[in-house]
Enzyme design. Sequence first.
Site, PDB file in Angstrom:
ATOM      1  N   LYS A  65       0.853  -1.208   0.000  1.00 12.03           N
ATOM      2  CA  LYS A  65       0.000   0.000   0.000  1.00 12.03           C
ATOM      3  C   LYS A  65       0.877   1.241   0.000  1.00 12.03           C
ATOM      4  O   LYS A  65       2.080   1.180   0.315  1.00 12.03           O
ATOM      5  CB  LYS A  65      -0.931   0.008   1.214  1.00 12.03           C
ATOM      6  CG  LYS A  65      -0.204   0.071   2.538  1.00 12.03           C
ATOM      7  CD  LYS A  65      -1.185   0.088   3.704  1.00 12.03           C
ATOM      8  CE  LYS A  65      -0.445   0.088   5.031  1.00 12.03           C
ATOM      9  NZ  LYS A  65      -1.331   0.103   6.198  1.00 12.03           N
ATOM     10  N   MET A  92       0.689  -1.640  -8.752  1.00 15.59           N
ATOM     11  CA  MET A  92       0.232  -2.780  -7.971  1.00 15.59           C
ATOM     12  C   MET A  92       0.336  -2.509  -6.463  1.00 15.59           C
ATOM     13  O   MET A  92       0.997  -3.241  -5.717  1.00 15.59           O
ATOM     14  CB  MET A  92       1.027  -4.028  -8.358  1.00 15.59           C
ATOM     15  CG  MET A  92       0.924  -4.350  -9.837  1.00 15.59           C
ATOM     16  SD  MET A  92      -0.778  -4.419 -10.461  1.00 15.59           S
ATOM     17  CE  MET A  92      -1.235  -6.037  -9.875  1.00 15.59           C
ATOM     18  N   HIS A 111      -8.209  -2.048 -14.822  1.00 11.69           N
ATOM     19  CA  HIS A 111      -8.250  -3.372 -14.179  1.00 11.69           C
ATOM     20  C   HIS A 111      -8.599  -4.437 -15.227  1.00 11.69           C
ATOM     21  O   HIS A 111      -9.507  -4.232 -16.038  1.00 11.69           O
ATOM     22  CB  HIS A 111      -9.282  -3.379 -13.048  1.00 11.69           C
ATOM     23  CG  HIS A 111      -9.292  -4.675 -12.309  1.00 11.69           C
ATOM     24  ND1 HIS A 111      -8.319  -5.008 -11.376  1.00 11.69           N
ATOM     25  CD2 HIS A 111     -10.106  -5.746 -12.403  1.00 11.69           C
ATOM     26  CE1 HIS A 111      -8.552  -6.229 -10.932  1.00 11.69           C
ATOM     27  NE2 HIS A 111      -9.636  -6.695 -11.533  1.00 11.69           N
TER      28      HIS A 111
HETATM   29  C1  GAR Z   1      -2.601  -4.543 -16.691  1.00 17.11           C
HETATM   30  O1  GAR Z   1      -3.150  -5.757 -17.142  1.00 17.11           O
HETATM   31  C2  GAR Z   1      -3.510  -3.902 -15.662  1.00 17.11           C
HETATM   32  O2  GAR Z   1      -4.865  -4.102 -15.922  1.00 17.11           O
HETATM   33  C3  GAR Z   1      -3.094  -4.623 -14.406  1.00 17.11           C
HETATM   34  O3  GAR Z   1      -1.694  -4.689 -14.494  1.00 17.11           O
HETATM   35  C4  GAR Z   1      -1.334  -4.819 -15.875  1.00 17.11           C
HETATM   36  C5  GAR Z   1      -0.236  -3.822 -16.175  1.00 17.11           C
HETATM   37  O4  GAR Z   1       0.340  -4.085 -17.401  1.00 17.11           O
HETATM   38  N1  GAR Z   1      -3.532  -3.930 -13.236  1.00 17.11           N
HETATM   39  C6  GAR Z   1      -4.070  -4.542 -12.190  1.00 17.11           C
HETATM   40  O5  GAR Z   1      -4.204  -5.743 -12.097  1.00 17.11           O
HETATM   41  C7  GAR Z   1      -4.493  -3.604 -11.077  1.00 17.11           C
HETATM   42  N2  GAR Z   1      -5.297  -4.313 -10.120  1.00 17.11           N
HETATM   43  P1  GAR Z   1       1.353  -3.055 -18.054  1.00 17.11           P
HETATM   44  O6  GAR Z   1       2.435  -2.757 -16.999  1.00 17.11           O
HETATM   45  O7  GAR Z   1       1.917  -3.773 -19.224  1.00 17.11           O
HETATM   46  O8  GAR Z   1       0.583  -1.830 -18.427  1.00 17.11           O
END
Ligand code: GAR
Length: 190
Positions: A65, A92, A111
């Site tokens: 967090k 994250m 998301h």
């Molecule tokens: C994406 O799939 C996004 O939706 C997810 O992390 C990935 C980032 O990919 N986010 C979550 O799960 C948030 N809860 P990226 O670094 O290639 O953009």
Amino acid sequence: MRVVILGSGRGSNAEALCLAQQGGHLGRAEIVAIFADRPEAGILALGPRFGVDARYLDPAPFKTKLEGEGERRYIAAVAACAPDLIVLAGFMRVVKPGFLSAFAGKVINLHPSLLPSFPGLDGIGQAFRHGVKFTGCTVHYVTPEVDAGRIIDQEVVRIEESDTVDTLATKIHAAEHRLLVDVVGRLSLA
Ligand code: GAR
């Protein structure tokens, strides 16, 4: 519209935003900074590539967090950019009320599921294991409750019999890139 992106990983969604801006397809949005909470995050390579300020910002002391000292560092760095919109693109880490009230109504998150289904970690794997036939991705406003704020838009992805979790992830990432570019462009024109 001044946009700040926060991320933790490879940054494919931030890359989609940078490419859209470069191609003139991001409305009046201008990406002014990218901040990552991991020094090795691939998203930071977008800085030199696209001429955007991209920096690691220490999120300590917490692991999952953004609160306390780390939250104060993020608030100061983001506020210095005078942003109109803050995009959590694979950030994250749970964002807390201190940060959210500093940028009220300006923080959106991407998301990889059709919220309110499959919030939290591994939205793609959760949907795949559950056996739903349709999943997708969501862009929503961020509130203190995780993955629960008002939904701005979604794109649906069908799960075919032949899909594996990897092929599904590829389809969802492609949908995310389209959706996020579309939403940020629209918000910049609103
Ligand atoms: C994406 O799939 C996004 O939706 C997810 O992390 C990935 C980032 O990919 N986010 C979550 O799960 C948030 N809860 P990226 O670094 O290639 O953009």
